[in-house]
Design an enzyme around this catalytic site. Structure first.
Site, short mmCIF file in Angstrom:
data_model
loop_
_atom_site.label_atom_id
_atom_site.label_comp_id
_atom_site.label_asym_id
_atom_site.label_seq_id
_atom_site.Cartn_x
_atom_site.Cartn_y
_atom_site.Cartn_z
N ARG A 234 27.59 -3.08 44.29
CA ARG A 234 27.29 -4.50 44.51
C ARG A 234 27.51 -5.26 43.21
O ARG A 234 27.18 -4.77 42.12
CB ARG A 234 25.84 -4.69 44.96
N HIS A 282 36.09 -7.29 47.91
CA HIS A 282 35.02 -6.61 48.65
C HIS A 282 35.56 -5.99 49.94
O HIS A 282 35.11 -6.30 51.04
CB HIS A 282 33.86 -7.57 48.96
#
Ligand code: NDP
Ligand code: OXD
Length: 319
Positions: A234, A282
């Protein structure tokens, strides 16, 4: 026999992929796909299940009777931060398709750095035929922070490619042929890592963990001298100002980033254009939506048959 509870689907994924995956999914149940404007303002009370990815903050006030919340991905930080999260099981997505995708991405990034892909691209652009000295995978120790489902699979596949691999996690994990460290072994682990791979969930403990202090402790004994940082966990775990300054002053040789403090990454970011930076948006391991719905159906069947749910998140630990 009572009617089967509908399923709320609230996934900020590619809409066409969700629509295609919904064909034939959840037989015998109504599916309330919140992406469909027909459901705008609909009363969601009395519904047991919701599959969510980046829902609006009013989801749980609109659906106050949920019995299980399913995360559309492996990470759950996007759910844990939603207001009014009910005190019911939160099940995350664990599946071969997702694990395999992540390992492909990690192995690809490690190989691109090892094989100096950017340098050869630059040579090719100049039509320059020249070889660079060529270390092999066995010359590189890859340290993986986060030895859960994804970290362990990536570790095994990197090992097959010939890399030496060490792993670090909160509690010590036993993984065949891989040396592992627990939280207390962090400094020793870092000192061994020529390439560092981040596969950590975002929790209060992991927020900002990838910072200058940590990068300075990485090995400088690898084939490229300075270490390489690769993150697909993350973005909130990385301090991007530190990554940039560490690239500028040579503390880091290169990075691969799939996740960012703010997504989407700003078009102004220097990361896009730096020669020693790989950026992906992502997508290291996007959820296969069909596989996600199969997993949700399986867990609902377990629940309705009185069996324990699998992949339930520990909300206190945050993952
Ligand atoms: P798991 O829950 O299986 O593993 C998490 C690992 O992180 C565990 O080894 C855990 O330690 C470790 N960990 C957690 N907190 C700490 C801490 N404070 N200190 C040290 N170690 C810690 O998760 P997955 O492997 O399935 O997924 C990892 C993350 O990858 C997800 O949470 C998500 O954020 C990210 N992800 C990113 C994707 C992308 O496309 N970029 C796709 C999918 C996931 P322990 O073993 O002791 O519990
Ligand atoms: C996930 C992700 O958590 O795609 O699954 O980031």
């Amino acid at each position: 026999m009572p009617a089967k509870s509908p399923v709320i689907v609230d996934l900020k994924f590619i809409p066409e992929e969700v629509d295609a995956a919904l064909e034939g999914a959840f037989p015998g149940r109504e599916v309330i796909n919140l992406a469909d404007p027909v459901h705008e303002g609909r009363d969601l009370s009395g519904i047991d299940y919701a599959v969510v990815w980046k829902s609006a903050p009013d989801l749980f006030s609109r659906a106050p009777d949920l019995k299980i919340v399913f995360s559309g991905g492996a990470g759950v930080d996007h759910v844990l931060t939603l207001p009014g999260l009910p005190d019911v099981p939160l099940v995350r997505f664990v599946d071969r398709t997702l694990t395999t995708r992540m390992s492909e991405w990690v192995v690809m990034q490690c190989l691109m750095h090892l094989r100096q892909h950017r340098a050869y691209e630059a040579l090719a652009r100049r039509r320059e035929w020249r070889d660079l000295s060529q270390p092999e995978a066995a010359d590189v120790t890859v340290g993986i922070m986060g030895m859960g489902v994804l970290g362990q699979d990536a570790a095994r596949k990197l090992t097959v490619m010939g890399f030496k691999v060490v792993g670090w996690s909160r509690t010590k994990r036993v993984v065949e042929d891989i040396e592992t460290y627990d939280a207390a072994g962090l400094d020793t682990f870092l000192d061994r890592s020529d390439f560092l791979v981040g596969l950590l969930p975002l929790t209060p403990e992991t927020t900002g963990i990838f910072n200058r202090g940590l990068f300075a402790k990485l090995s400088r004994k690898g084939p490229f001298g300075a270490p390489v940082f690769i993150n697909a966990g993350r973005g909130g775990s990385q301090v991007e100002a530190d990554i940039l300054s560490c690239l500028d002053d040579g503390t880091l040789a290169a990075v691969s980033l799939d996740v960012f403090e703010r997504e989407p990454l700003s078009p102004e970011s220097r990361f896009w254009t730096m020669p020693n930076v790989y950026v992906t948006p992502h997508v290291a391991a996007s959820s296969d939506v069909k596989a996600l719905f199969v997993h949700v159906e399986e867990q609902i069947a377990r629940f309705e048959n009185g069996l324990p749910l699998q992949h339930v998140v520990d909300k206190v630990a945050g993952y």
